[in-house]
Scaffold this motif. Structure first.
Motif, mmCIF file in Angstrom:
data_model
loop_
_atom_site.group_PDB
_atom_site.id
_atom_site.type_symbol
_atom_site.label_atom_id
_atom_site.label_comp_id
_atom_site.label_asym_id
_atom_site.label_seq_id
_atom_site.Cartn_x
_atom_site.Cartn_y
_atom_site.Cartn_z
ATOM 1 N N GLN A 9 0.804 -1.217 0.000
ATOM 2 C CA GLN A 9 0.000 0.000 0.000
ATOM 3 C C GLN A 9 0.840 1.271 0.000
ATOM 4 O O GLN A 9 0.559 2.174 -0.791
ATOM 5 N N PRO A 10 1.879 1.390 0.825
ATOM 6 C CA PRO A 10 2.706 2.597 0.739
ATOM 7 C C PRO A 10 3.425 2.740 -0.606
ATOM 8 O O PRO A 10 3.582 3.850 -1.117
ATOM 9 N N ILE A 11 3.834 1.621 -1.190
ATOM 10 C CA ILE A 11 4.482 1.672 -2.504
ATOM 11 C C ILE A 11 3.504 2.180 -3.549
ATOM 12 O O ILE A 11 3.849 3.013 -4.390
ATOM 13 N N LEU A 12 2.271 1.698 -3.499
ATOM 14 C CA LEU A 12 1.245 2.174 -4.429
ATOM 15 C C LEU A 12 0.956 3.659 -4.229
ATOM 16 O O LEU A 12 0.777 4.405 -5.195
ATOM 17 N N GLY A 17 1.350 9.122 -6.180
ATOM 18 C CA GLY A 17 1.720 10.515 -5.935
ATOM 19 C C GLY A 17 2.685 11.043 -6.974
ATOM 20 O O GLY A 17 2.540 12.169 -7.462
ATOM 21 N N VAL A 18 3.653 10.236 -7.343
ATOM 22 C CA VAL A 18 4.623 10.653 -8.365
ATOM 23 C C VAL A 18 3.933 10.838 -9.711
ATOM 24 O O VAL A 18 4.175 11.818 -10.432
ATOM 25 N N LEU A 19 3.059 9.900 -10.059
ATOM 26 C CA LEU A 19 2.342 10.027 -11.332
ATOM 27 C C LEU A 19 1.455 11.262 -11.368
ATOM 28 O O LEU A 19 1.357 11.933 -12.397
ATOM 29 N N HIS A 28 -7.848 11.567 -11.862
ATOM 30 C CA HIS A 28 -9.048 10.752 -11.654
ATOM 31 C C HIS A 28 -8.774 9.263 -11.869
ATOM 32 O O HIS A 28 -9.232 8.420 -11.097
ATOM 33 N N TYR A 29 -8.015 8.952 -12.898
ATOM 34 C CA TYR A 29 -7.724 7.556 -13.196
ATOM 35 C C TYR A 29 -6.815 6.934 -12.148
ATOM 36 O O TYR A 29 -7.008 5.791 -11.744
ATOM 37 N N ILE A 30 -5.826 7.692 -11.696
ATOM 38 C CA ILE A 30 -4.898 7.178 -10.697
ATOM 39 C C ILE A 30 -5.616 6.945 -9.373
ATOM 40 O O ILE A 30 -5.441 5.901 -8.732
ATOM 41 N N VAL A 31 -6.448 7.899 -8.969
ATOM 42 C CA VAL A 31 -7.186 7.750 -7.707
ATOM 43 C C VAL A 31 -8.149 6.562 -7.800
ATOM 44 O O VAL A 31 -8.248 5.760 -6.868
ATOM 45 N N ALA A 32 -8.825 6.421 -8.916
ATOM 46 C CA ALA A 32 -9.756 5.304 -9.089
ATOM 47 C C ALA A 32 -9.022 3.965 -9.032
ATOM 48 O O ALA A 32 -9.458 3.036 -8.339
ATOM 49 N N ALA A 33 -7.911 3.853 -9.734
ATOM 50 C CA ALA A 33 -7.145 2.605 -9.727
ATOM 51 C C ALA A 33 -6.613 2.302 -8.335
ATOM 52 O O ALA A 33 -6.655 1.153 -7.878
ATOM 53 N N TYR A 34 -6.134 3.333 -7.637
ATOM 54 C CA TYR A 34 -5.609 3.144 -6.283
ATOM 55 C C TYR A 34 -6.705 2.654 -5.340
ATOM 56 O O TYR A 34 -6.500 1.719 -4.573
#
Length: 50
Positions: A9-12, A17-19, A28-34
């Motif tokens: 989870q911290p790695i994700l 965050g970097v992306l 939106h896509y990064i938050v949804a995937a996370y």
């Protein structure tokens, strides 16, 4: 080194965050995937596979 659920989870979060810093329009896509991945991890889907 073995990557456990507790370390995943911290790695994700760092990767997301970097992306977001590099490409803010992907937010939106990064938050949804996370959120989907964290939900699957929380349900234990990945533990059942191994």
């Amino acid at each position: 080194m073995t990557i456990t659920i507790a370390k995943l989870q911290p790695i994700l979060a760092i990767a997301a965050g970097v992306l977001i810093l590099l490409r803010p329009q992907l937010l939106h896509y990064i938050v949804a995937a996370y959120l989907i991945l964290v939900g699957l991890i929380g349900l234990g889907v990945f533990r059942a596979l191994s």
